[in-house]
Structure formats: C-alpha cells, structure tokens
Write a protein that holds these residues in place. Structure first.
Motif, PDB file in Angstrom:
ATOM      1  N   UNK A 134       0.839  -1.204   0.000  1.00  0.00           N
ATOM      2  CA  UNK A 134       0.000   0.000   0.000  1.00  0.00           C
ATOM      3  C   UNK A 134       0.877   1.258   0.000  1.00  0.00           C
ATOM      4  N   UNK A 135       1.807   1.315   0.946  1.00  0.00           N
ATOM      5  CA  UNK A 135       2.656   2.509   1.056  1.00  0.00           C
ATOM      6  C   UNK A 135       3.481   2.743  -0.200  1.00  0.00           C
ATOM      7  N   UNK A 136       4.085   1.688  -0.725  1.00  0.00           N
ATOM      8  CA  UNK A 136       4.890   1.811  -1.930  1.00  0.00           C
ATOM      9  C   UNK A 136       4.054   2.340  -3.093  1.00  0.00           C
ATOM     10  N   UNK A 137       2.884   1.756  -3.296  1.00  0.00           N
ATOM     11  CA  UNK A 137       2.048   2.184  -4.416  1.00  0.00           C
ATOM     12  C   UNK A 137       1.490   3.581  -4.195  1.00  0.00           C
ATOM     13  N   UNK A 138       1.120   3.917  -2.973  1.00  0.00           N
ATOM     14  CA  UNK A 138       0.601   5.256  -2.712  1.00  0.00           C
ATOM     15  C   UNK A 138       1.669   6.318  -2.953  1.00  0.00           C
ATOM     16  N   UNK A 139       2.881   6.047  -2.520  1.00  0.00           N
ATOM     17  CA  UNK A 139       3.976   6.996  -2.741  1.00  0.00           C
ATOM     18  C   UNK A 139       4.204   7.210  -4.239  1.00  0.00           C
ATOM     19  N   UNK A 140       4.106   6.152  -5.016  1.00  0.00           N
ATOM     20  CA  UNK A 140       4.328   6.257  -6.456  1.00  0.00           C
ATOM     21  C   UNK A 140       3.178   6.930  -7.200  1.00  0.00           C
ATOM     22  N   UNK A 141       1.927   6.658  -6.781  1.00  0.00           N
ATOM     23  CA  UNK A 141       0.775   7.123  -7.560  1.00  0.00           C
ATOM     24  C   UNK A 141      -0.031   8.231  -6.894  1.00  0.00           C
ATOM     25  N   UNK A 142       0.089   8.375  -5.576  1.00  0.00           N
ATOM     26  CA  UNK A 142      -0.729   9.302  -4.802  1.00  0.00           C
ATOM     27  C   UNK A 142      -2.230   9.011  -4.985  1.00  0.00           C
ATOM     28  N   UNK A 143      -2.554   7.746  -5.240  1.00  0.00           N
ATOM     29  CA  UNK A 143      -3.930   7.327  -5.489  1.00  0.00           C
ATOM     30  C   UNK A 143      -4.306   6.211  -4.509  1.00  0.00           C
ATOM     31  N   UNK A 144      -5.118   6.521  -3.491  1.00  0.00           N
ATOM     32  CA  UNK A 144      -5.463   5.520  -2.487  1.00  0.00           C
ATOM     33  C   UNK A 144      -6.171   4.292  -3.069  1.00  0.00           C
ATOM     34  N   UNK A 145      -7.012   4.479  -4.061  1.00  0.00           N
ATOM     35  CA  UNK A 145      -7.740   3.350  -4.649  1.00  0.00           C
ATOM     36  C   UNK A 145      -6.773   2.386  -5.338  1.00  0.00           C
ATOM     37  N   UNK A 146      -5.831   2.921  -6.118  1.00  0.00           N
ATOM     38  CA  UNK A 146      -4.824   2.072  -6.770  1.00  0.00           C
ATOM     39  C   UNK A 146      -3.955   1.379  -5.721  1.00  0.00           C
ATOM     40  N   UNK A 147      -3.616   2.102  -4.672  1.00  0.00           N
ATOM     41  CA  UNK A 147      -2.784   1.531  -3.610  1.00  0.00           C
ATOM     42  C   UNK A 147      -3.514   0.391  -2.896  1.00  0.00           C
ATOM     43  N   UNK A 148      -4.809   0.563  -2.641  1.00  0.00           N
ATOM     44  CA  UNK A 148      -5.595  -0.506  -2.021  1.00  0.00           C
ATOM     45  C   UNK A 148      -5.632  -1.752  -2.905  1.00  0.00           C
ATOM     46  N   UNK A 149      -5.841  -1.549  -4.201  1.00  0.00           N
ATOM     47  CA  UNK A 149      -5.897  -2.681  -5.131  1.00  0.00           C
ATOM     48  C   UNK A 149      -4.565  -3.418  -5.179  1.00  0.00           C
ATOM     49  N   UNK A 150      -3.466  -2.672  -5.257  1.00  0.00           N
ATOM     50  CA  UNK A 150      -2.135  -3.293  -5.307  1.00  0.00           C
ATOM     51  C   UNK A 150      -1.851  -4.055  -4.011  1.00  0.00           C
ATOM     52  N   UNK A 151      -2.205  -3.463  -2.887  1.00  0.00           N
ATOM     53  CA  UNK A 151      -1.970  -4.108  -1.590  1.00  0.00           C
ATOM     54  C   UNK A 151      -2.793  -5.384  -1.449  1.00  0.00           C
ATOM     55  N   UNK A 152      -4.029  -5.344  -1.884  1.00  0.00           N
ATOM     56  CA  UNK A 152      -4.880  -6.535  -1.812  1.00  0.00           C
ATOM     57  C   UNK A 152      -4.339  -7.656  -2.682  1.00  0.00           C
ATOM     58  N   UNK A 153      -3.816  -7.294  -3.830  1.00  0.00           N
ATOM     59  CA  UNK A 153      -3.236  -8.289  -4.743  1.00  0.00           C
ATOM     60  C   UNK A 153      -2.030  -8.976  -4.093  1.00  0.00           C
ATOM     61  N   UNK A 154      -1.161  -8.195  -3.477  1.00  0.00           N
ATOM     62  CA  UNK A 154       0.019  -8.759  -2.808  1.00  0.00           C
ATOM     63  C   UNK A 154      -0.396  -9.599  -1.600  1.00  0.00           C
ATOM     64  N   UNK A 155      -1.336  -9.087  -0.809  1.00  0.00           N
ATOM     65  CA  UNK A 155      -1.809  -9.841   0.350  1.00  0.00           C
ATOM     66  C   UNK A 155      -2.367 -11.197  -0.060  1.00  0.00           C
ATOM     67  N   UNK A 156      -3.116 -11.229  -1.153  1.00  0.00           N
ATOM     68  CA  UNK A 156      -3.682 -12.490  -1.650  1.00  0.00           C
ATOM     69  C   UNK A 156      -2.579 -13.451  -2.091  1.00  0.00           C
ATOM     70  N   UNK A 157      -1.539 -12.931  -2.732  1.00  0.00           N
ATOM     71  CA  UNK A 157      -0.413 -13.785  -3.144  1.00  0.00           C
ATOM     72  C   UNK A 157       0.290 -14.380  -1.932  1.00  0.00           C
ATOM     73  N   UNK A 158       0.485 -13.548  -0.911  1.00  0.00           N
ATOM     74  CA  UNK A 158       1.224 -13.990   0.271  1.00  0.00           C
ATOM     75  C   UNK A 158       0.512 -15.135   0.984  1.00  0.00           C
ATOM     76  N   UNK A 159      -0.790 -15.047   1.136  1.00  0.00           N
ATOM     77  CA  UNK A 159      -1.488 -16.091   1.896  1.00  0.00           C
ATOM     78  C   UNK A 159      -1.612 -17.408   1.134  1.00  0.00           C
ATOM     79  N   UNK A 160      -1.255 -17.416  -0.129  1.00  0.00           N
ATOM     80  CA  UNK A 160      -1.354 -18.634  -0.935  1.00  0.00           C
ATOM     81  C   UNK A 160      -0.042 -19.437  -0.968  1.00  0.00           C
ATOM     82  N   UNK A 161       1.003 -18.918  -0.306  1.00  0.00           N
ATOM     83  CA  UNK A 161       2.290 -19.605  -0.272  1.00  0.00           C
ATOM     84  C   UNK A 161       2.806 -19.701   1.142  1.00  0.00           C
ATOM     85  N   UNK A 162       3.553 -20.713   1.429  1.00  0.00           N
ATOM     86  CA  UNK A 162       4.200 -20.866   2.733  1.00  0.00           C
ATOM     87  C   UNK A 162       5.412 -19.948   2.804  1.00  0.00           C
TER      88      UNK A 162
END
Length: 102
Positions: free
Chosen positions: A67-95
């Motif tokens: 979230x922080x990385x994407x928000x700093x790059x885009x200054x767009x909270x909606x894009x940052x939320x989407x990017x963060x959710x995508x990463x969070x979903x990837x993380x929980x699918x792997x050990x």
C-alpha cells in the motif's frame, strides 16, 4: 489506543483518526473489504475471497508495504488498495510469505 481495544470497528477507527487529526489511515478489518481514508475521503476495495489459505504469516506486513509503496508512487489511495490486496492475496497462498511482487 485504549478506545480501540475491544471495540475494533470502522466507526471507532474513524473517531480515532478524527480525534487525533490523522489525515491518512488504512482500515483492514476483514477479508472482504479494505478501506483507506485520506483527507476526509473514503476509498474502498472488495477483495477476492480465496478458499485455500496456506499461510497468513507476513500478509499484513506485505499488505502495508505494498500500500505505502504504491501510494507513494501514484498518490492514489484506490490504486494503492488494489495493489496491496493483490500482494496480500499472493502472500497467503504460499508458505513463508515470499512472493513475486510483479
């Protein structure tokens, strides 16, 4: 933060950020929705619900970092939320919380 303990809901969160004059906050209470509040505006994304969770270790930290990385790059909270959710979903699918972030 005593107000938060035992009363962790979005209304309490909004009261805390208002009372403390916090201009930017992220609220992720459940797996279905994530919220960002920036300068009194609310942004929300609906997460894809995954049926097979392998390991939740590091998911919150990865989410926050994305979230922080994407928000700093885009200054767009909606894009940052989407990017963060995508990463969070990837993380929980792997050990082990190590994923390809591309």
């Amino acid at each position: 933060i005593k107000l938060w303990k035992g009363n962790d809901n979005i209304i309490t969160f909004l009261n805390i950020i208002k009372k403390n004059k916090i201009s930017h906050g992220i609220y992720r209470k459940n797996a279905k929705y994530n919220y960002s509040f920036l300068n009194k505006n609310k942004y929300v994304v609906q997460n894809k619900i995954l049926n097979k969770v392998v390991d939740t270790s590091g998911a919150g930290d990865g989410y926050n970092a994305a979230y922080l990385n994407n928000f700093i790059q885009t200054n767009d909270p909606k894009k940052a939320l989407k990017a963060a959710s995508k990463i969070g979903a990837k993380i929980i699918m792997k050990k082990g919380a190590i994923v390809d972030v591309k």
